[in-house]
Design a protein around this motif. Structure first.
Motif, PDB file in Angstrom:
ATOM      1  N   ASN A   1       0.638  -1.407   0.047  1.00  0.00           N
ATOM      2  CA  ASN A   1       0.100   0.051  -0.047  1.00  0.00           C
ATOM      3  C   ASN A   1       0.848   1.325   0.153  1.00  0.00           C
ATOM      4  OD1 ASN A   1      -2.557  -1.431   0.197  1.00  0.00           O
ATOM      5  ND2 ASN A   1      -2.285  -1.505   2.215  1.00  0.00           N
ATOM      6  N   ASN A   2       0.391   2.387  -0.605  1.00  0.00           N
ATOM      7  CA  ASN A   2       0.977   3.812  -0.651  1.00  0.00           C
ATOM      8  C   ASN A   2       1.161   4.426   0.771  1.00  0.00           C
ATOM      9  OD1 ASN A   2       1.612   3.962  -3.262  1.00  0.00           O
ATOM     10  ND2 ASN A   2      -0.305   4.809  -3.937  1.00  0.00           N
ATOM     11  N   LYS A   3       2.364   4.856   0.773  1.00  0.00           N
ATOM     12  CA  LYS A   3       2.669   5.645   2.000  1.00  0.00           C
ATOM     13  C   LYS A   3       2.892   7.047   1.568  1.00  0.00           C
ATOM     14  CE  LYS A   3       4.718   1.793   4.650  1.00  0.00           C
ATOM     15  NZ  LYS A   3       6.077   1.301   5.429  1.00  0.00           N
ATOM     16  N   VAL A   4       2.291   8.110   2.386  1.00  0.00           N
ATOM     17  CA  VAL A   4       2.450   9.515   2.016  1.00  0.00           C
ATOM     18  C   VAL A   4       3.808   9.807   1.857  1.00  0.00           C
ATOM     19  CG1 VAL A   4       1.779  11.865   2.504  1.00  0.00           C
ATOM     20  CG2 VAL A   4       0.282  10.097   3.094  1.00  0.00           C
ATOM     21  N   GLY A   5       4.232  10.411   0.596  1.00  0.00           N
ATOM     22  CA  GLY A   5       5.339  10.827   0.357  1.00  0.00           C
ATOM     23  C   GLY A   5       6.157   9.692  -0.299  1.00  0.00           C
ATOM     24  N   GLU A   6       5.975   8.526  -0.277  1.00  0.00           N
ATOM     25  CA  GLU A   6       6.998   7.633  -0.525  1.00  0.00           C
ATOM     26  C   GLU A   6       6.322   6.723  -1.897  1.00  0.00           C
ATOM     27  OE1 GLU A   6       8.010   4.804   2.609  1.00  0.00           O
ATOM     28  OE2 GLU A   6       8.123   6.356   3.754  1.00  0.00           O
ATOM     29  N   GLU A   7       5.413   7.560  -2.537  1.00  0.00           N
ATOM     30  CA  GLU A   7       4.674   6.636  -3.725  1.00  0.00           C
ATOM     31  C   GLU A   7       5.777   6.287  -4.726  1.00  0.00           C
ATOM     32  OE1 GLU A   7       1.506   8.910  -1.947  1.00  0.00           O
ATOM     33  OE2 GLU A   7       3.669   9.455  -2.423  1.00  0.00           O
TER      34      GLU A   7
ATOM     35  N   LYS B   1       9.143   5.875  -4.460  1.00  0.00           N
ATOM     36  CA  LYS B   1       9.982   4.962  -4.098  1.00  0.00           C
ATOM     37  C   LYS B   1       9.427   3.574  -3.947  1.00  0.00           C
ATOM     38  CE  LYS B   1      12.476   4.009   0.456  1.00  0.00           C
ATOM     39  NZ  LYS B   1      12.969   4.243   1.705  1.00  0.00           N
ATOM     40  N   ILE B   2       8.048   3.516  -3.558  1.00  0.00           N
ATOM     41  CA  ILE B   2       7.512   2.055  -3.440  1.00  0.00           C
ATOM     42  C   ILE B   2       7.234   1.798  -5.030  1.00  0.00           C
ATOM     43  CG2 ILE B   2       5.344   1.001  -3.103  1.00  0.00           C
ATOM     44  CD1 ILE B   2       5.147   2.884  -0.507  1.00  0.00           C
ATOM     45  N   ARG B   3       7.000   2.435  -6.036  1.00  0.00           N
ATOM     46  CA  ARG B   3       6.715   2.253  -7.308  1.00  0.00           C
ATOM     47  C   ARG B   3       8.063   1.560  -7.940  1.00  0.00           C
ATOM     48  NH1 ARG B   3       3.519   3.662 -11.700  1.00  0.00           N
ATOM     49  NH2 ARG B   3       2.492   5.432 -10.696  1.00  0.00           N
ATOM     50  N   THR B   4       9.106   2.152  -7.598  1.00  0.00           N
ATOM     51  CA  THR B   4      10.653   1.686  -8.208  1.00  0.00           C
ATOM     52  C   THR B   4      10.699   0.393  -7.392  1.00  0.00           C
ATOM     53  OG1 THR B   4      11.172   4.150  -8.348  1.00  0.00           O
ATOM     54  CG2 THR B   4      13.018   2.397  -8.070  1.00  0.00           C
ATOM     55  N   ALA B   5      10.537   0.395  -6.260  1.00  0.00           N
ATOM     56  CA  ALA B   5      10.736  -1.158  -5.661  1.00  0.00           C
ATOM     57  C   ALA B   5       9.890  -2.197  -6.372  1.00  0.00           C
ATOM     58  CB  ALA B   5      10.452  -1.010  -4.209  1.00  0.00           C
ATOM     59  N   MET B   6       8.743  -1.837  -6.739  1.00  0.00           N
ATOM     60  CA  MET B   6       7.783  -2.960  -7.282  1.00  0.00           C
ATOM     61  C   MET B   6       8.482  -3.139  -8.649  1.00  0.00           C
ATOM     62  SD  MET B   6       5.547  -3.609  -5.044  1.00  0.00           S
ATOM     63  CE  MET B   6       7.005  -3.469  -3.906  1.00  0.00           C
ATOM     64  N   GLU B   7       8.909  -2.021  -9.381  1.00  0.00           N
ATOM     65  CA  GLU B   7       9.289  -2.431 -10.638  1.00  0.00           C
ATOM     66  C   GLU B   7      10.878  -3.158 -10.678  1.00  0.00           C
ATOM     67  OE1 GLU B   7       9.506   1.502 -12.233  1.00  0.00           O
ATOM     68  OE2 GLU B   7       7.533   1.622 -12.678  1.00  0.00           O
ATOM     69  N   THR B   8      11.492  -3.123  -9.570  1.00  0.00           N
ATOM     70  CA  THR B   8      12.733  -3.783  -9.492  1.00  0.00           C
ATOM     71  C   THR B   8      12.353  -5.363  -9.099  1.00  0.00           C
ATOM     72  OG1 THR B   8      13.846  -2.028  -8.245  1.00  0.00           O
ATOM     73  CG2 THR B   8      14.556  -4.160  -7.849  1.00  0.00           C
ATOM     74  N   ILE B   9      11.165  -5.548  -8.178  1.00  0.00           N
ATOM     75  CA  ILE B   9      10.697  -7.057  -8.135  1.00  0.00           C
ATOM     76  C   ILE B   9      10.355  -7.483  -9.489  1.00  0.00           C
ATOM     77  CG2 ILE B   9       9.082  -8.366  -6.972  1.00  0.00           C
ATOM     78  CD1 ILE B   9       9.143  -6.392  -4.647  1.00  0.00           C
TER      79      ILE B   9
ATOM     80  N   LYS C   1      11.943 -10.092  -0.166  1.00  0.00           N
ATOM     81  CA  LYS C   1      12.535 -10.529   0.947  1.00  0.00           C
ATOM     82  C   LYS C   1      13.293  -9.236   1.156  1.00  0.00           C
ATOM     83  CE  LYS C   1      15.234 -13.407   3.807  1.00  0.00           C
ATOM     84  NZ  LYS C   1      15.950 -14.713   3.986  1.00  0.00           N
ATOM     85  N   ALA C   2      14.222  -8.906   0.201  1.00  0.00           N
ATOM     86  CA  ALA C   2      15.021  -7.719   0.052  1.00  0.00           C
ATOM     87  C   ALA C   2      14.151  -6.316   0.558  1.00  0.00           C
ATOM     88  CB  ALA C   2      15.858  -7.395  -1.047  1.00  0.00           C
ATOM     89  N   TYR C   3      12.923  -6.258  -0.014  1.00  0.00           N
ATOM     90  CA  TYR C   3      12.311  -5.005   0.033  1.00  0.00           C
ATOM     91  C   TYR C   3      11.497  -5.138   1.837  1.00  0.00           C
ATOM     92  CZ  TYR C   3       7.978  -1.911   0.157  1.00  0.00           C
ATOM     93  OH  TYR C   3       7.299  -1.093   0.410  1.00  0.00           O
ATOM     94  N   LEU C   4      10.957  -6.298   2.145  1.00  0.00           N
ATOM     95  CA  LEU C   4      10.561  -6.382   3.455  1.00  0.00           C
ATOM     96  C   LEU C   4      11.458  -6.178   4.567  1.00  0.00           C
ATOM     97  CD1 LEU C   4       8.207  -9.487   2.859  1.00  0.00           C
ATOM     98  CD2 LEU C   4       7.661  -7.228   3.282  1.00  0.00           C
ATOM     99  N   GLU C   5      12.801  -6.499   4.201  1.00  0.00           N
ATOM    100  CA  GLU C   5      14.078  -6.311   5.241  1.00  0.00           C
ATOM    101  C   GLU C   5      14.191  -4.984   5.502  1.00  0.00           C
ATOM    102  OE1 GLU C   5      16.472 -10.387   4.856  1.00  0.00           O
ATOM    103  OE2 GLU C   5      16.974  -8.782   3.506  1.00  0.00           O
TER     104      GLU C   5
END
Length: 455
Positions: free
Chosen positions: A213-219, A221-229, A243-247
């Motif tokens: 889920n989105n976090k205010v101000g981190e949209e 950053k989260i999108r980039t992480a998802m695209e990496t996965i 696992k790396a993202y969750l850590e």
């Protein structure tokens, strides 16, 4: 059958929960009692009865009020509803339309039952007495006369005879739906043909789906992480990226991370399951990934196994469900389990309890029987117990889930594999829908009377 009529087995809980909503409403009682909303050749629904069915639909949606933006302290006739197909309208109109569909279904089944000589027996009428007596006990416990309590709950004048008429219609409809369902038998050839003609509806896939889920101000950053996965080429890479993202993003233990990753894996998912993105999974190749963007976050998918026929074995159980909405049900479930133990954990005992006390309206009337259960289609706690490799006929348990308590009895292996169960259910639903559709045009609703219903 998926489209069961809802018996009012938990009526007292629902009535008490929404009682305050209508407590200040008034109507002209004499005229209201005699007003007919709709009818068939042998059955009639009056204004008080329609009010009851309306209130039940309203109550069934109560847990979604906040999400839908419904204020339970304001008349539904004064609140705009954005979900109407016809455009602008009120939540009252929305619930009336839902209620009309429900009542049409009831009347269609009841009239067909009558035409085929199916009637309520002494046991059915005893159930009606039991339901009415429960409401009377609740009214007394709250310091009200019966009629006054029902008026406060439903928001319109209603007598005991009106409540009984509603319950009798519900029970007769449910009774005939089970008879009708059991009469629908399809040959292996018919099932095979329907599967092949509607392959996309019944084929399943295995897929990973990780949602953040989105976090205010981190949209971003989260999108980039998802695209990496989504750059993963293998399941091992996909799991490593998650696992790396969750850590990095969550304060979780190693065991908790492993649990999250395991929960992202869906075996035997159908095209209509909520975690699949449109037609993507049924056109992709194993190892393909896809990032779905939603208003509140992102989901990154990896297809593990391409569409296949689900040959998984099914299993059959009896189940008594007690909802967590009533806090006293925990003690009730433990007491019933103790009584069941004294009775020798018999199937007959749990079937009898299901008919009288289960909050699962769709199975109560047939003794809590759930036939040919497909893996992954019941709550996780029950699913894990049911499909345990050590399970044997006669096993029983009291299981606690996130929604309540389940007294379960394992009957044995199902009579058909998952894919055949899905197709058989679809064919039965098709026949059931036709039965109801034949009555839709013949049942007319008096809109003037409907407008008199408080809501």
């Amino acid at each position: 059958m998926k489209k069961q009529i809802s018996l009012i087995l938990a009526a007292v809980i629902l009535l008490s929960a929404v009682c305050v909503v209508f407590s200040s409403c008034k109507s002209e009682e004499a005229v209201f009692y005699d007003s007919i909303v709709c009818k068939t050749e042998d059955f009639t629904v009056t204004a008080p009865m329609m009010s009851y069915f309306f209130m039940m639909q309203y109550g069934n949606h109560s847990s979604y009020f906040e999400m839908l933006g419904i204020d339970p302290q304001v008349s539904l006739k004064e609140q705009e509803c954005p979900l109407l197909r016809t455009g602008i309208g009120t939540w009252f109109t929305y619930f009336i339309e839902i209620t009309k569909g429900h009542v049409t279904e009831i009347l269609a089944l009841c009239q067909t039952a009558h035409d085929n000589g199916v009637e309520l027996d002494e046991g059915d009428l005893a159930n009606v007495d039991a339901y009415v007596n429960e409401v009377k006990k609740t009214a007394t416990s709250k310091g009200y006369e019966f009629d006054r309590y029902i008026y406060l709950v439903v928001g319109n004048p209603m007598r005991e005879e009106d409540l009984r008429a509603c319950l009798e219609l519900e029970i007769l409809a449910e009774k005939y739906s089970l008879i009708y369902e059991s009469s629908l038998v399809y040959s292996d050839e018919e099932i095979e043909a329907h599967y092949n003609e509607n392959y996309a509806d019944f084929a399943v896939v295995d897929v990973y789906a990780f949602t953040v889920n989105n976090k205010v101000g981190e949209e971003e950053k989260i999108r980039t992480a998802m695209e990496t996965i989504a750059t993963a080429k293998t399941v091992a890479e996909y799991k490593a990226y998650v696992k790396a993202y969750l850590e990095a993003a969550e304060n979780l233990t190693e065991a908790e991370i492993d649990e999250v990753i395991a929960s992202c894996y869906y075996r035997g998912a159908t095209k209509n399951d909520f975690y699949l993105s449109g037609d993507w999974a049924f056109g992709a190749k194993a190892g393909d990934t896809y990032v779905e963007t939603a208003e509140n976050g992102f989901t990154v998918f990896m297809l593990v196994k391409e569409p296949y026929r689900n040959e998984a074995a099914t299993r059959t159980i009896r189940n008594v469900y007690l909802s967590s909405e009533d806090s006293s049900n925990k003690q009730k479930a433990e007491l019933l389990y103790s009584e069941w133990e004294k009775a020798g954990f018999t199937e007959d005992f749990i079937a009898s309890v299901a008919k009288q006390q289960s909050d699962d309206a769709s199975t109560a009337s047939n003794g809590g029987l759930l036939s040919n259960v497909i893996p992954g289609t019941v709550v996780a706690e029950v699913d894990n117990w049911l499909f345990d490799g050590a399970r044997k006929p006669g096993d029983c348990e009291l299981i606690t889930s996130g929604t309540g308590w389940h007294l379960v009895y394992y009957v044995g292996e199902g009579t058909m594999p998952a894919w055949k169960t899905m197709v058989n259910s679809a064919l039965a639903q098709k026949g059931y829908d036709k039965l109801v559709a034949d009555y839709v045009k013949s049942i007319e609703y008096n809109e003037d009377v409907l407008e008199k219903i408080n809501g």
